[in-house]
Design a protein around this motif. Structure first.
Motif, mmCIF file in Angstrom:
data_model
loop_
_atom_site.group_PDB
_atom_site.id
_atom_site.type_symbol
_atom_site.label_atom_id
_atom_site.label_comp_id
_atom_site.label_asym_id
_atom_site.label_seq_id
_atom_site.Cartn_x
_atom_site.Cartn_y
_atom_site.Cartn_z
ATOM 1 N N GLU A 249 -38.870 33.326 7.035
ATOM 2 C CA GLU A 249 -39.655 32.358 7.802
ATOM 3 C C GLU A 249 -38.759 31.223 8.225
ATOM 4 O OE1 GLU A 249 -43.038 30.948 5.691
ATOM 5 O OE2 GLU A 249 -43.676 32.978 5.248
ATOM 6 N N TYR A 250 -39.119 30.558 9.307
ATOM 7 C CA TYR A 250 -38.391 29.354 9.674
ATOM 8 C C TYR A 250 -38.572 28.356 8.534
ATOM 9 C CZ TYR A 250 -38.006 30.618 14.658
ATOM 10 O OH TYR A 250 -37.717 31.218 15.842
ATOM 11 N N LYS A 251 -37.512 27.613 8.267
ATOM 12 C CA LYS A 251 -37.634 26.526 7.299
ATOM 13 C C LYS A 251 -37.776 25.244 8.104
ATOM 14 C CE LYS A 251 -35.459 24.559 3.211
ATOM 15 N NZ LYS A 251 -35.957 23.237 3.516
ATOM 16 N N TYR A 252 -38.961 24.707 8.127
ATOM 17 C CA TYR A 252 -39.240 23.496 8.897
ATOM 18 C C TYR A 252 -38.840 22.290 8.067
ATOM 19 C CZ TYR A 252 -41.945 26.919 11.439
ATOM 20 O OH TYR A 252 -42.314 28.036 12.135
ATOM 21 N N ARG A 256 -43.954 18.452 2.964
ATOM 22 C CA ARG A 256 -44.799 19.551 2.504
ATOM 23 C C ARG A 256 -46.218 19.043 2.279
ATOM 24 N NH1 ARG A 256 -42.804 23.925 -1.778
ATOM 25 N NH2 ARG A 256 -44.678 25.199 -1.976
ATOM 26 N N ARG A 271 -45.983 17.091 -1.997
ATOM 27 C CA ARG A 271 -45.390 17.855 -3.097
ATOM 28 C C ARG A 271 -45.425 17.057 -4.403
ATOM 29 N NH1 ARG A 271 -39.228 19.833 -3.257
ATOM 30 N NH2 ARG A 271 -39.163 19.904 -5.513
ATOM 31 N N GLU A 301 -45.854 22.762 6.330
ATOM 32 C CA GLU A 301 -44.908 21.668 6.493
ATOM 33 C C GLU A 301 -45.335 20.852 7.715
ATOM 34 O OE1 GLU A 301 -42.555 21.544 4.166
ATOM 35 O OE2 GLU A 301 -40.924 20.336 4.967
ATOM 36 N N PHE A 342 -47.755 27.967 5.955
ATOM 37 C CA PHE A 342 -47.058 29.155 5.464
ATOM 38 C C PHE A 342 -47.708 29.829 4.264
ATOM 39 C CE2 PHE A 342 -44.554 25.402 3.980
ATOM 40 C CZ PHE A 342 -44.813 25.495 2.622
ATOM 41 N N ILE A 404 -36.443 30.483 5.000
ATOM 42 C CA ILE A 404 -36.811 30.750 3.611
ATOM 43 C C ILE A 404 -37.190 32.217 3.552
ATOM 44 C CG2 ILE A 404 -38.428 30.242 1.753
ATOM 45 C CD1 ILE A 404 -38.303 27.449 2.418
ATOM 46 N N LYS A 406 -38.798 35.354 1.557
ATOM 47 C CA LYS A 406 -39.856 35.469 0.548
ATOM 48 C C LYS A 406 -40.067 36.926 0.154
ATOM 49 C CE LYS A 406 -42.059 31.256 2.083
ATOM 50 N NZ LYS A 406 -43.222 30.569 2.620
ATOM 51 N N ARG A 419 -39.744 27.310 -10.053
ATOM 52 C CA ARG A 419 -38.677 27.669 -9.132
ATOM 53 C C ARG A 419 -38.258 29.073 -9.517
ATOM 54 N NH1 ARG A 419 -35.638 24.417 -6.289
ATOM 55 N NH2 ARG A 419 -36.225 22.552 -7.437
ATOM 56 N N TRP A 423 -38.836 33.090 -3.771
ATOM 57 C CA TRP A 423 -38.542 32.379 -2.527
ATOM 58 C C TRP A 423 -37.081 31.942 -2.585
ATOM 59 C CZ3 TRP A 423 -42.820 28.188 -1.230
ATOM 60 C CH2 TRP A 423 -44.042 28.849 -1.017
ATOM 61 N N LYS A 425 -34.052 29.958 -0.330
ATOM 62 C CA LYS A 425 -33.776 29.219 0.904
ATOM 63 C C LYS A 425 -32.346 29.449 1.364
ATOM 64 C CE LYS A 425 -33.079 24.919 -1.643
ATOM 65 N NZ LYS A 425 -33.653 23.630 -1.961
ATOM 66 N N LYS A 427 -29.983 27.487 4.082
ATOM 67 C CA LYS A 427 -29.861 26.404 5.073
ATOM 68 C C LYS A 427 -28.441 26.412 5.593
ATOM 69 C CE LYS A 427 -31.786 22.872 2.336
ATOM 70 N NZ LYS A 427 -32.134 21.487 2.106
HETATM 71 P P1 ATP Z 1 -36.377 21.981 -3.745
HETATM 72 O O1 ATP Z 1 -37.716 22.125 -3.092
HETATM 73 O O2 ATP Z 1 -35.681 23.299 -3.819
HETATM 74 O O3 ATP Z 1 -36.429 21.202 -5.013
HETATM 75 P P2 ATP Z 1 -35.773 20.277 -1.595
HETATM 76 O O4 ATP Z 1 -36.872 19.337 -1.805
HETATM 77 O O5 ATP Z 1 -34.496 19.778 -1.043
HETATM 78 O O6 ATP Z 1 -35.431 21.131 -2.859
HETATM 79 P P3 ATP Z 1 -35.740 22.066 0.418
HETATM 80 O O7 ATP Z 1 -34.319 22.415 0.241
HETATM 81 O O8 ATP Z 1 -36.065 21.222 1.577
HETATM 82 O O9 ATP Z 1 -36.371 21.399 -0.745
HETATM 83 O O10 ATP Z 1 -36.545 23.459 0.494
HETATM 84 C C1 ATP Z 1 -37.837 23.685 0.061
HETATM 85 C C2 ATP Z 1 -38.886 23.051 0.949
HETATM 86 O O11 ATP Z 1 -38.857 23.599 2.261
HETATM 87 C C3 ATP Z 1 -40.307 23.341 0.533
HETATM 88 O O12 ATP Z 1 -40.696 22.520 -0.523
HETATM 89 C C4 ATP Z 1 -41.108 23.072 1.789
HETATM 90 O O13 ATP Z 1 -41.446 21.704 1.833
HETATM 91 C C5 ATP Z 1 -40.114 23.329 2.895
HETATM 92 N N1 ATP Z 1 -40.462 24.449 3.789
HETATM 93 C C6 ATP Z 1 -40.250 24.444 5.132
HETATM 94 N N2 ATP Z 1 -40.625 25.582 5.695
HETATM 95 C C7 ATP Z 1 -41.105 26.376 4.713
HETATM 96 C C8 ATP Z 1 -41.646 27.698 4.673
HETATM 97 N N3 ATP Z 1 -41.752 28.447 5.766
HETATM 98 N N4 ATP Z 1 -42.031 28.174 3.456
HETATM 99 C C9 ATP Z 1 -41.922 27.433 2.338
HETATM 100 N N5 ATP Z 1 -41.421 26.170 2.310
HETATM 101 C C10 ATP Z 1 -41.007 25.644 3.480
#
Ligand code: ATP
Length: 585
Positions: A249-252, A256, A271, A301, A342, A404, A406, A419, A423, A425, A427
């Motif tokens: 999925e796209y990571k927006y 959250r 969150r 998101e 999501f 991300i 899944k 954690r 899932w 990530k 980046k």
């Molecule tokens: P972490 O959540 O791993 O402690 P972090 O706060 O830096 O670290 P990110 O690295 O930004 O989190 O990655 C996880 C976050 O990405 C999720 O908590 C959610 O807010 C965001 N996110 C964006 N798009 C999605 C998606 N498609 N599915 C799940 N989460 C997503």
């Protein structure tokens, strides 16, 4: 239970930094606590009077807190202030002052856990005119009745800083030791992750043992602790880890949001379980328009967008909203948001967290009718590295942070609060930056929205391809215009307006207005990316992709001194892109 028992346990806990010792001390304390008071003791131990998501906060302005210490002890005010300046900890000041307390009345009441808890709750809940005075009096009364050690922890609770250093998971361990077997700790954690309320978990355990936890159910209106991701350095490794095939999925990049919807009412939690319904009235409306079910808990998101270019903006833009309860109307129009959903954790009486991710996704798409502002996240199921890489690149081009991945297996449950490798990530862990500005030619315009209604909202900008003698689009520019420049745009551009695209322009985008390539503006961008929509250097780096500038800003410099042919060339854009890649190697 006497409050002194609690205060003395806190003294011992504070004296150790070893987690195991802390756990044993807590377990011992819980063992001594009467069942009916278990909930209160746990909240007090967390330095709170309610679970986080209720938003009931302790806290009193420094001046009033010091005044309360004076009222409760009648120790010289200058002495109190001196301790405060020296220690900076309200607990220590209260401890000292109560130790030298002058008798202010004949009657002192011995403090029970119930009295302290209820007074703190009254203090936290007081609002409106006269509430500060009331808080001060209630606090003074507690100090008047307390011993030095009790005063220390009451004052720290008041200040919202208990300083015991107890992590949530230490409390979970201690509760498991006190009321269940140690090996059942995961059950305790699971219950906590589901209801986000340690007090409730403790009460159920104390009253009914482990079976009591069966009563903990996902409830609409009570946020779950968010599921988190692991990370891996490459896409092939991710696919392998997730069993050879998974969803991407796209990571927006936004905030959250867990939305709880029931009978037309919507509540939004972050969150950190903070209730932000008031800060996002627009999100509530958007979601209400997109939601087609009866009740649900959905997650997504919230991302700020530029209403004039449609581009997703850096997350900081939306953080202005946090904590800002006033001027909401302007926050809402200045920083409009979109919601990319999501997950669906609950629907019409059914807890979906124990079902697989593909099933939850199906439920999500079933209850959401996408609108301009509410979308379901972009999604791809694949076992193919190359396809996944392309998807990742597209995510970046569209303003995402990455992807991300899944799990789509039978056991791809929603694991609240944990954690795990369900899932993962991925980046871009680099920051590429465009150091230089570029000079681009205006070839199109978009009608303004919001504050810019009736004016130009954004401009379609192009670089110059010398070889083909064409102006190739590279970005949609909407930022950096002050009111004066906005007002001046029609004068500047209207004389170049055309019915259709100029023959020297190469664009796949359809703006509302076309212009002959004449006006040159200086632009600063964040980085150059590949894009399926822009035509600059099309298919030269990658098939069917051109170059685009992300987060462009007008620098304020109108390059009257430049002819359109003197604008930044496509060749220069390609060089800049390649340089960016080199910097990353
Ligand atoms: P972490 O959540 O791993 O402690 P972090 O706060 O830096 O670290 P990110 O690295 O930004 O989190 O990655 C996880 C976050 O990405 C999720 O908590 C959610 O807010 C965001 N996110 C964006 N798009 C999605 C998606 N498609 N599915 C799940 N989460 C997503």
């Amino acid at each position: 239970m006497d409050y002194i028992t609690l205060a003395e346990a806190y003294e011992k806990i504070e004296a150790t930094s070893k987690r195991l010792e802390m756990t044993d001390l807590l377990a011992e304390l819980f063992g001594q606590t009467p069942k009916e008071e278990m909930e209160l003791v746990v909240y007090l131990t967390l330095g709170r009077v309610a679970p986080d998501f209720k938003g009931i906060e302790l806290g009193l302005a420094e001046k009033l807190a010091l005044k309360a210490i004076y009222e409760g002890t009648r120790v010289d005010e200058s002495q109190i202030r001196e301790w405060w300046i020296k220690e900076g900890d309200l607990g220590t000041v209260a401890f000292e002052a109560v130790g030298q307390k002058k008798q202010t009345s004949l009657f002192t009441e011995s403090l029970s856990v119930g009295i302290v808890f209820n007074s703190l709750l009254d203090i936290a809940s007081a609002s409106g005119s006269g509430s500060q005075e009331l808080k001060m009096k209630l606090f003074a009364k507690l100090l008047h009745d307390s011993s030095p050690v009790e005063a220390k922890y009451i004052a720290r609770s008041m200040a919202g800083k208990l300083r015991l250093g107890i992590a949530d998971m230490t409390l979970v361990d201690a509760l498991a030791i006190a009321f269940a077997k140690k090996e059942n700790r995961d059950e305790v954690e699971k219950a906590y992750n589901t209801c986000s309320d340690m007090g409730k978990v403790a009460r159920l355990l104390a009253e009914k043992g482990l079976t009591g936890l069966e009563e903990v159910k996902l409830e609409v209106g009570v946020p779950l602790r968010a599921m988190l991701c692991e990370r891996l350095p490459s896409i092939p490794e991710i696919i392998e880890k997730l069993g050879g095939k998974c969803a991407f999925e796209y990571k927006y990049d936004g905030l959250r949001i867990q939305a709880h919807i029931k009978e037309g009412q919507i509540e939004l939690f972050t969150r950190q379980l903070e209730n932000v319904t008031v800060q996002f009235p627009d999100l509530v409306k958007m979601l209400a328009a997109a939601f087609k079910g009866k009740e649900a808990v959905v997650e997504g998101e919230c991302v700020p967008v530029d209403i004039n270019t449609g581009e997703m903006l850096p997350f900081q833009t939306v953080s202005h909203r946090r904590g800002r309860k006033y001027e909401l109307t302007s926050a809402v129009t200045e920083f409009p948001v979109m919601l990319f959903l999501f997950d669906c954790l609950y629907q019409d009486g059914e807890d979906l967290t124990h079902t697989s991710y593909p099933n939850r996704r199906e439920k999500l798409t079933g209850c959401i009718q996408e609108t301009e502002h509410v979308k379901v996240s972009e999604y791809l199921i694949t076992d193919d590295d190359v396809e996944a890489e392309l998807f990742f690149n597209r995510a970046i081009e569209r303003g995402g942070e990455g992807v991300i991945a899944k799990s789509i297996g039978e056991d791809s449950f929603y694991r609240a609060g944990s954690r795990g490798w369900q899932w993962i990530k991925f980046k871009r862990d680099y920051k590429s930056e465009m150091t230089d500005t570029v000079d681009l030619v205006v070839v199109g315009g978009f009608a303004g929205r919001g504050r810019r209604a009736g004016a130009y909202g954004a401009l379609l900008m192009a670089s110059y391809n010398k070889e083909d003698d064409k102006f190739e689009t590279v970005t949609k520019l909407g930022s950096g215009f002050d009111d004066e420049m906005l007002a001046a745009l029609p004068d500047l551009l209207d004389e170049h307006k055309l019915e259709k695209m100029h023959k020297r322009v190469n664009s796949q985008m359809m703006p509302d207005y076309w212009f002959a390539p004449e006006v040159v503006l200086e632009v600063k961008g964040a980085e150059i990316t590949l894009s399926p929509i822009h035509t600059c250097g099309f298919s030269l780096i990658r098939k069917n992709a051109g170059l685009a500038i992300r987060f462009p800003r007008y620098t304020g410099k109108l390059r009257k001194d430049k002819r359109p042919e003197d604008a930044t060339s496509t060749e220069e854009m390609l060089d800049m892109y390649n340089m960016q890649l080199k910097k990353l190697e």
